[in-house]
Design an enzyme around this catalytic site. Structure first.
Site, PDB file in Angstrom:
ATOM      1  N   ARG A 278     -10.843  42.439  16.499  1.00 31.37           N
ATOM      2  CA  ARG A 278     -10.167  41.162  16.273  1.00 31.37           C
ATOM      3  C   ARG A 278      -8.800  41.460  15.691  1.00 31.37           C
ATOM      4  NH1 ARG A 278     -12.787  38.553  11.871  1.00 31.37           N
ATOM      5  NH2 ARG A 278     -10.901  39.031  10.698  1.00 31.37           N
TER       6      ARG A 278
ATOM      7  N   GLU B  50      -3.228  42.654  10.798  1.00 30.85           N
ATOM      8  CA  GLU B  50      -4.046  43.862  10.947  1.00 30.85           C
ATOM      9  C   GLU B  50      -4.908  43.728  12.195  1.00 30.85           C
ATOM     10  OE1 GLU B  50      -6.710  44.150   7.598  1.00 30.85           O
ATOM     11  OE2 GLU B  50      -7.650  42.211   8.018  1.00 30.85           O
TER      12      GLU B  50
ATOM     13  N   ASN C  42      -8.932  44.548  13.221  1.00 30.56           N
ATOM     14  CA  ASN C  42     -10.253  44.906  12.706  1.00 30.56           C
ATOM     15  C   ASN C  42     -11.047  45.555  13.826  1.00 30.56           C
ATOM     16  OD1 ASN C  42     -10.248  43.217  10.035  1.00 30.56           O
ATOM     17  ND2 ASN C  42      -9.489  41.851  11.634  1.00 30.56           N
TER      18      ASN C  42
ATOM     19  N   SER D 180     -15.890  39.807  12.216  1.00 30.92           N
ATOM     20  CA  SER D 180     -16.906  38.756  12.050  1.00 30.92           C
ATOM     21  C   SER D 180     -16.392  37.361  12.409  1.00 30.92           C
ATOM     22  CB  SER D 180     -17.423  38.769  10.611  1.00 30.92           C
ATOM     23  OG  SER D 180     -16.361  38.558   9.714  1.00 30.92           O
TER      24      SER D 180
ATOM     25  N   LYS E 173      -5.081  51.068   8.063  1.00 29.64           N
ATOM     26  CA  LYS E 173      -3.714  50.573   7.829  1.00 29.64           C
ATOM     27  C   LYS E 173      -2.674  51.666   8.101  1.00 29.64           C
ATOM     28  CE  LYS E 173      -5.404  46.698   6.169  1.00 29.64           C
ATOM     29  NZ  LYS E 173      -6.791  46.910   6.578  1.00 29.64           N
TER      30      LYS E 173
ATOM     31  N   LYS F 148      -0.848  47.645   0.643  1.00 26.87           N
ATOM     32  CA  LYS F 148      -2.175  47.612   1.270  1.00 26.87           C
ATOM     33  C   LYS F 148      -2.872  48.972   1.197  1.00 26.87           C
ATOM     34  CE  LYS F 148      -1.649  43.978   4.687  1.00 26.87           C
ATOM     35  NZ  LYS F 148      -2.013  43.599   6.049  1.00 26.87           N
TER      36      LYS F 148
ATOM     37  N   GLU G 152     -11.093  47.367   4.498  1.00 29.05           N
ATOM     38  CA  GLU G 152     -11.407  46.152   5.253  1.00 29.05           C
ATOM     39  C   GLU G 152     -12.150  45.193   4.333  1.00 29.05           C
ATOM     40  OE1 GLU G 152     -10.176  45.753   8.208  1.00 29.05           O
ATOM     41  OE2 GLU G 152      -9.414  47.786   8.112  1.00 29.05           O
ATOM     42  N   GLY G 153     -12.317  43.965   4.802  1.00 25.16           N
ATOM     43  CA  GLY G 153     -13.182  43.033   4.090  1.00 25.16           C
ATOM     44  C   GLY G 153     -12.436  42.026   3.227  1.00 25.16           C
TER      45      GLY G 153
ATOM     46  N   ARG H  85      -8.523  30.814  10.339  1.00 25.04           N
ATOM     47  CA  ARG H  85      -8.936  30.680   8.940  1.00 25.04           C
ATOM     48  C   ARG H  85      -7.763  30.152   8.138  1.00 25.04           C
ATOM     49  NH1 ARG H  85     -10.467  36.744   8.273  1.00 25.04           N
ATOM     50  NH2 ARG H  85      -8.668  36.754   9.656  1.00 25.04           N
TER      51      ARG H  85
END
Length: 474
Positions: free
Chosen positions: A125, A144, A146, A151, A305, A364, A368-369, A450
């Site tokens: 994604r 970024e 993923n 998810s 990254k 950064k 992740e997350g 989002r």
């Protein structure tokens, strides 16, 4: 960008009534999370937080994000196959970042032994924000990509019905019809199914590596259910289970509880806290097998990254995607400014500039997350602490994207409906399957929007900051 639902956000009484209807519809549609009190049980569930109204997104930027996704799929796949590029790019990072170093050790071990898998599957994604230009227009800029456990494809498939319902309740049927249909879970399952089919064993299972405490289970079940509809069975196990009951035969076929595994789909394993010594052993066992890993270790490293920062260097895309100038141009148009913090003049200059103008940069780490980035004064303090240490190589600096804020109403379980100034992040899901050197599938399969209140610099839905949304194309 137009402000959107301004007048509707003024009427508190109407908002409360709409919020009640929206929440009921979200529950009915299955926009669900387990509760933080009972993350391992579905006895009590709640709705996943979401916006009351869809957020306005320029249709040209939405189209641009979709158009470049297949290029990003190709790029991730090219990076994952280029061992020399990965080694060179991550050489400084792995000296100071233990997590990336562990992943890289497994990568090296698998290369040395010879890669057993022949089919490769990417479910990724790519996430963007809309940079506000000086002339008031907006530009698509990548945050970024993923490459592991990307998810919310399942829940994003269920939110359009909620926003259509809200607009229909208001009598806005024309507007309701403009909300795009979206079914990433179907597309992600299609990629897994293709990889399973190419693996070529009719009774083999898909192994989903899950966390013990998984609030986002319904998102994952959406993909499991799509696979079951194709008569492909999924078994859910933790790393600990793999450690205890996983094995390889002499051909390096993977077995779990005596069942052959065709595809390993990771929904765990992207953060240091996900690994004990035992779990690292389990990850190595999985990587050594000929099962299709999603992602394999090289593809997970391609999503770091540091790799993202190196890809933005002049001429780098041309090396990785030779003879594809149109793809290179589409990719480069989405890049924000990215800066290395490796020891040396280039890194020193980046640190000096960031300390002088902290509002223009984000620091950064290789994580992740969500919820890991540093901004403003916190970033300055970190850079002051890191500037003379080799530890700085485990971070990158990125230009801070400044989107145009807009009004929306955020709905969260246990809180009153809240009108706030917000910004959005758009994700596009991509799927590719490669067998040997042949690309068998390369698609975009849906989107995720989002949205969060502007006071939250960092963090996604799982981190408890952003909420689910839908783009309303304008």
């Amino acid at each position: 960008m137009a402000t959107g639902w301004g007048s509707l956000l003024q009427d508190e009484q109407q908002l409360e009534e709409l919020a009640r209807q929206a929440v009921d519809r979200a529950l009915a549609e299955g926009v669900l999370l387990r509760t933080s009190q009972e993350p391992s049980s579905s006895d009590v569930v709640s709705y996943a937080p979401f916006t009351l109204f869809p957020s306005l997104v320029p249709s040209a930027l939405l189209e641009q994000a979709y158009a470049v996704q297949m290029d990003f799929n190709l790029l991730v796949d090219a990076v994952s196959q280029n061992a020399a590029f990965l080694e060179q790019t991550l050489s400084s990072t792995i000296k100071r970042d233990n997590f990336t170093a562990h992943l890289f050790d497994i990568h090296k071990q698998v290369l040395k032994e010879g890669i057993a898998q022949t089919v490769f599957l990417g479910l990724n994604r790519s996430d963007y924000m809309f940079q506000r230009n000086a002339d008031g227009s907006a530009a698509l800029k990548q945050i970024e990509i993923n490459t592991i456990s990307a998810s919310f494809g399942g829940l994003a498939s269920r939110t359009p019905a909620v926003h259509r319902h809200v607009l229909n309740v208001l009598g806005k049927t024309k507007e309701a019809a403009k909300i795009l249909s979206n079914n990433p879970s179907k597309g992600l399952a299609m990629g897994i199914a293709k990889a399973w089919e190419l693996y070529g064993s009719a009774n083999a299972r898909v192994l989903l590596i899950a966390q013990e405490k998984e609030r986002n289970i319904f998102d994952q079940r959406a993909i499991e259910n799509e696979l079951l509809a194709r008569n492909i069975h999924v078994i859910r196990r933790k790393f600990e289970d793999v450690s205890e009951k996983g094995s390889l035969d002499q051909d390096r076929r993977l077995f779990m509880d005596d069942q052959e595994v065709a595809v390993v789909y990771f929904r765990d394993g992207y953060m240091p806290s996900h690994y004990s010594l035992q779990n690292w052993g389990a990850r190595l066992l999985l990587e050594r097998s000929c099962a299709v890993k999603c992602p394999d270790i090289a593809t997970q490293l391609a999503g770091t990254k540091k790799v993202q920062q190196e890809l933005s260097r002049s001429g780098m895309l041309e090396v990785l995607l030779p003879g594809q100038p149109e793809a290179v141009a589409r990719l480069r148009a989405t890049f924000a400014g990215l800066y290395s913090l490796d020891m040396g003049e280039e890194g020193d200059q980046a640190i000096t500039e960031a300390i002088a103008a902290p509002s223009c940069f984000v620091l950064k780490p290789q994580r992740e997350g969500g919820g890991n980035n540093l901004y403003g004064e916190e970033m300055v303090q970190a850079l002051e602490r890191l500037k003379d240490s080799e530890e700085r190589a485990s971070y990158i600096l990125m230009e801070k994207i400044e989107p145009e804020p807009f009004g929306n109403c955020l709905l969260r379980p246990g809180s009153p409906a809240r009108v706030a100034q917000c910004i959005s992040e758009l994700g596009i899901f991509g799927v590719y399957v490669r067998q040997g050197k042949t690309l068998v599938m390369n698609k975009h399969v849906g989107h995720l929007l989002r949205t969060k209140a502007i006071e939250h610099a960092d963090g996604g839905v799982a981190a408890g900051v952003a909420v689910l949304d839908n783009p309303y194309p304008v």
